[in-house]
Design a protein around this motif. Structure first.
Motif, PDB file in Angstrom:
ATOM      1  N   UNK A  39       0.973  -1.014   0.077  1.00 38.02           N
ATOM      2  CA  UNK A  39      -0.239   0.009  -0.336  1.00 38.02           C
ATOM      3  C   UNK A  39       0.852   1.345  -0.321  1.00 38.02           C
ATOM      4  N   UNK A  40       2.029   1.354   0.529  1.00 37.76           N
ATOM      5  CA  UNK A  40       2.869   2.304   0.232  1.00 37.76           C
ATOM      6  C   UNK A  40       3.316   2.885  -1.046  1.00 37.76           C
ATOM      7  N   UNK A  41       3.262   1.887  -1.646  1.00 38.70           N
ATOM      8  CA  UNK A  41       3.855   2.652  -3.147  1.00 38.70           C
ATOM      9  C   UNK A  41       3.416   3.383  -3.849  1.00 38.70           C
ATOM     10  N   UNK A 118      20.794  10.144  -3.974  1.00 38.39           N
ATOM     11  CA  UNK A 118      19.256  10.072  -4.660  1.00 38.39           C
ATOM     12  C   UNK A 118      18.245   9.876  -2.850  1.00 38.39           C
ATOM     13  N   UNK A 119      17.256  10.673  -3.737  1.00 41.79           N
ATOM     14  CA  UNK A 119      16.497  10.613  -2.338  1.00 41.79           C
ATOM     15  C   UNK A 119      14.763  10.711  -2.169  1.00 41.79           C
ATOM     16  N   UNK A 120      13.939   9.760  -1.848  1.00 42.53           N
ATOM     17  CA  UNK A 120      12.739   9.532  -1.909  1.00 42.53           C
ATOM     18  C   UNK A 120      11.937  10.614  -1.856  1.00 42.53           C
ATOM     19  N   UNK A 121      11.070  10.915  -2.148  1.00 40.74           N
ATOM     20  CA  UNK A 121      10.525  11.827  -1.745  1.00 40.74           C
ATOM     21  C   UNK A 121       8.922  12.182  -1.359  1.00 40.74           C
ATOM     22  N   UNK A 122       8.907  12.251  -0.106  1.00 42.61           N
ATOM     23  CA  UNK A 122       7.835  11.644   0.274  1.00 42.61           C
ATOM     24  C   UNK A 122       6.960  12.981   0.987  1.00 42.61           C
ATOM     25  N   UNK A 123       5.792  13.773   0.135  1.00 42.33           N
ATOM     26  CA  UNK A 123       4.679  14.702   0.474  1.00 42.33           C
ATOM     27  C   UNK A 123       4.172  14.104   1.373  1.00 42.33           C
ATOM     28  N   UNK A 124       4.221  15.470   2.399  1.00 46.52           N
ATOM     29  CA  UNK A 124       3.984  14.879   3.922  1.00 46.52           C
ATOM     30  C   UNK A 124       2.673  14.705   4.461  1.00 46.52           C
ATOM     31  N   UNK A 125       1.596  15.567   3.494  1.00 49.12           N
ATOM     32  CA  UNK A 125       0.159  15.392   3.546  1.00 49.12           C
ATOM     33  C   UNK A 125       0.373  13.926   3.028  1.00 49.12           C
ATOM     34  N   UNK A 126       0.301  13.554   2.448  1.00 46.50           N
ATOM     35  CA  UNK A 126       0.337  12.218   2.004  1.00 46.50           C
ATOM     36  C   UNK A 126       0.255  11.256   2.813  1.00 46.50           C
ATOM     37  N   UNK A 127       1.833  11.171   3.804  1.00 43.37           N
ATOM     38  CA  UNK A 127       2.465  10.171   4.518  1.00 43.37           C
ATOM     39  C   UNK A 127       1.035  10.199   5.925  1.00 43.37           C
ATOM     40  N   UNK A 128       0.901  11.658   6.421  1.00 44.24           N
ATOM     41  CA  UNK A 128      -0.112  12.042   7.446  1.00 44.24           C
ATOM     42  C   UNK A 128      -1.733  10.893   6.835  1.00 44.24           C
ATOM     43  N   UNK A 129      -1.962  11.198   6.018  1.00 46.13           N
ATOM     44  CA  UNK A 129      -3.239  10.359   5.159  1.00 46.13           C
ATOM     45  C   UNK A 129      -2.960   8.837   4.749  1.00 46.13           C
ATOM     46  N   UNK A 130      -2.254   8.031   4.747  1.00 42.21           N
ATOM     47  CA  UNK A 130      -1.806   6.724   4.359  1.00 42.21           C
ATOM     48  C   UNK A 130      -2.335   6.160   6.164  1.00 42.21           C
ATOM     49  N   UNK A 131      -1.095   6.806   6.355  1.00 42.80           N
ATOM     50  CA  UNK A 131      -0.606   6.139   7.895  1.00 42.80           C
ATOM     51  C   UNK A 131      -1.808   6.466   9.078  1.00 42.80           C
ATOM     52  N   UNK A 132      -2.656   7.434   8.496  1.00 45.32           N
ATOM     53  CA  UNK A 132      -4.401   7.244   9.364  1.00 45.32           C
ATOM     54  C   UNK A 132      -5.151   6.088   8.948  1.00 45.32           C
ATOM     55  N   UNK A 133      -4.618   5.573   8.827  1.00 46.82           N
ATOM     56  CA  UNK A 133      -5.104   4.575   7.813  1.00 46.82           C
ATOM     57  C   UNK A 133      -3.964   2.975   8.073  1.00 46.82           C
ATOM     58  N   UNK A 134      -3.050   2.935   8.157  1.00 48.54           N
ATOM     59  CA  UNK A 134      -2.391   1.969   8.502  1.00 48.54           C
ATOM     60  C   UNK A 134      -1.566   2.341   9.164  1.00 48.54           C
ATOM     61  N   UNK A 135      -2.005   1.788  10.383  1.00 47.31           N
ATOM     62  CA  UNK A 135      -1.710   1.574  11.913  1.00 47.31           C
ATOM     63  C   UNK A 135      -0.192   1.768  11.972  1.00 47.31           C
ATOM     64  N   UNK A 136       0.062   0.394  10.762  1.00 47.06           N
ATOM     65  CA  UNK A 136       2.356  -0.235  11.387  1.00 47.06           C
ATOM     66  C   UNK A 136       2.739   1.268  10.950  1.00 47.06           C
ATOM     67  N   UNK A 137       1.827   1.838   9.798  1.00 45.62           N
ATOM     68  CA  UNK A 137       2.552   3.408   9.385  1.00 45.62           C
ATOM     69  C   UNK A 137       3.220   4.042  10.011  1.00 45.62           C
ATOM     70  N   UNK A 138       1.912   4.372  11.027  1.00 43.19           N
ATOM     71  CA  UNK A 138       1.700   5.192  11.960  1.00 43.19           C
ATOM     72  C   UNK A 138       2.884   5.116  13.016  1.00 43.19           C
ATOM     73  N   UNK A 139       2.822   3.643  13.224  1.00 42.73           N
ATOM     74  CA  UNK A 139       3.887   3.851  14.214  1.00 42.73           C
ATOM     75  C   UNK A 139       4.781   3.785  13.931  1.00 42.73           C
ATOM     76  N   UNK A 140       4.962   3.499  13.109  1.00 39.00           N
ATOM     77  CA  UNK A 140       6.698   2.940  12.696  1.00 39.00           C
ATOM     78  C   UNK A 140       7.342   4.406  12.403  1.00 39.00           C
ATOM     79  N   UNK A 141       6.370   5.422  11.759  1.00 38.98           N
ATOM     80  CA  UNK A 141       6.828   6.699  11.483  1.00 38.98           C
ATOM     81  C   UNK A 141       7.247   7.292  13.005  1.00 38.98           C
ATOM     82  N   UNK A 142       6.854   7.002  14.369  1.00 36.17           N
ATOM     83  CA  UNK A 142       6.460   7.421  14.483  1.00 36.17           C
ATOM     84  C   UNK A 142       7.497   7.175  15.965  1.00 36.17           C
ATOM     85  N   UNK A 143       8.134   6.426  15.710  1.00 36.37           N
ATOM     86  CA  UNK A 143       9.276   5.245  16.299  1.00 36.37           C
ATOM     87  C   UNK A 143      10.389   6.118  15.367  1.00 36.37           C
TER      88      UNK A 143
END
Lengths: 247, 247
Positions: A39-41, A118-143
């Motif tokens: 889902x992260x893709x 080289x970096x991967x660009x991760x739009x932050x609004x995007x990250x917040x939105x997806x991490x509201x759906x995927x708890x494990x992503x949310x938690x990993x980001x907090x870590x």
DNA sequence: CAAGCGGGTTGACGTGGATCAAACGCCCCA
DNA sequence: TGGGGCGTTTGATCCACGTCAACCCGCTTG
């Protein structure tokens, strides 16, 4: 009007996929199930190449994305009005840059490539939105954010309470561990930053860094040839950190 | 078996409500709509009183909750094996403590009350769950973490690149601003920490802190009486920070 | 191939803050 | 109310690191 876009930072439209990336284990997807990683893709917008000495972002730039280092390495620093620089960190592949920007919607430090990167660009609004759906992503980001705070506390310890050789030993041990985690040799590596940048990070002058390297070499703890480091006695380095100064 | 619960840290079953709290503007609910804040009332589990010099948590304790300071103040510190202490921060009402624990599910520093204090206990699993539903809470929490990172970078700047008087001036200005934000006088306040704790935070010995205070007093920048500080010339203090050393 | 230059090393010397030491004052408690 | 102790101030001295300076090395560039 001068346009910053003239500098050859390229934003590539490449579709990127965390699910295919060999840095998963070090990066945001760490600890997530295979299904969730797929889902992260949608998360990573694009990749961006940054040449040596170019800025990924500058203090004051509006904040929109965080970045995951894919290849190469970076430093982050803050500048005082009078030109004094404090390097706040060095970032290697798999590590996240840009978290400083969340608090005020503007970056508070500079991020500069130490080599072509080289970096991967991760739009932050995007990250917040997806991490509201995927708890494990949310938690990993907090870590990831928490780890940055803990790391900073370690640097504060180093800057506030250690002497020059202890600081450099801590730095070398840390670099060795991070190279190891990336599958490189723990004992032999190439520093991408100058003595001055190391010094700025460690709160020392470049001459002091150089002298400490030389002392370590005399004591057969390491071998130094310019930026190439070979660690000959990791326990000796660790001992510099862990015992009382005069025991 | 000695039981830590013997010490008089009381967990009060009081129902607490962010919606009623006068620290909203400084704390997690900042920027949230009234409706959303009402939903937060389920977030805070209980309050906990911590007496002066008692630990809110210790390095190594398993992580379950973060804490919002309601009254009083705290210091956080990390210890080296040989006993050296580095104070990593001072926390006042409305500020969040405990973010260091997220990264490894165990706290990596100690949190000690500087005076009789009270905190709101925020079970972290709870926070993650609710912030998956309330985007504004999620975002505000991310800002709080990011602000902590930015603050740490500021301390690194201070420890790595500033001289003693600059560090103390920065500290006083920062304290003044934080008291102001809480409705107290910007010019006159009471420090809750000792010279030694200030010194540890600033990477200086207590004698150096004391001497710098005395120097500031001589120069009519402040008046010091033990822990009571009166700022007489805030611009003079700021000038210590912002100009070249010998201009 | 020479010149120039950024980065690194090394030495001589200076100094800001640490260390050691003494005395003071506030506050707590008997 | 008086004694004891912690926290603070202040002075004298020391030393780790900064500063200044010379030189070296490896790379780049004309």
């Amino acid at each position: 009007m001068p346009n910053r876009a003239v500098v050859p930072i390229t934003v590539e439209g490449l579709k990127t996929a965390c699910s295919q990336c060999n840095l998963q284990e070090l990066c945001l997807p760490y600890g997530m199930s295979e299904g969730d990683i797929n889902q992260l893709d949608a998360l990573v917008g694009a990749r961006r190449k940054v040449k040596r000495h170019q800025h990924l972002y500058r203090a004051g730039d509006t904040f929109e994305s965080i970045y995951a280092v894919r290849t190469g390495s970076f430093k982050t620093d803050v500048l005082l009005e009078d030109g004094r620089e404090q390097v706040t960190g060095f970032q290697m592949s798999g590590e996240i840059i840009g978290l400083d920007g969340i608090s005020t919607d503007a970056h508070s430090c500079n991020a500069v490539a130490l080599e072509d990167s080289e970096v991967c660009v991760i739009p932050f609004a995007n990250l917040e939105e997806i991490s509201r759906e995927i708890g494990s992503l949310q938690h990993q980001f907090h870590k990831v954010m928490s780890r940055e705070i803990v790391r900073d506390h370690g640097v504060m310890m180093l800057l506030g309470s250690m002497r020059a050789e202890e600081r450099l030993a801590a730095f070398l041990i840390n670099m060795s561990q991070r190279f190891t985690a990336r599958g490189f040799s723990a004992a032999e590596f190439h520093l991408r930053m100058t003595r001055e940048e190391i010094g700025s990070y460690l709160g020392l002058k470049l001459e002091t860094v150089s002298r400490a390297f030389s002392r370590f070499q005399e004591n057969e703890l390491i071998t130094v040839q310019q930026k190439h480091i070979r660690i000959r006695d990791i326990d000796g380095l660790k001992a510099l950190l862990s015992h009382l100064p005069n025991v």
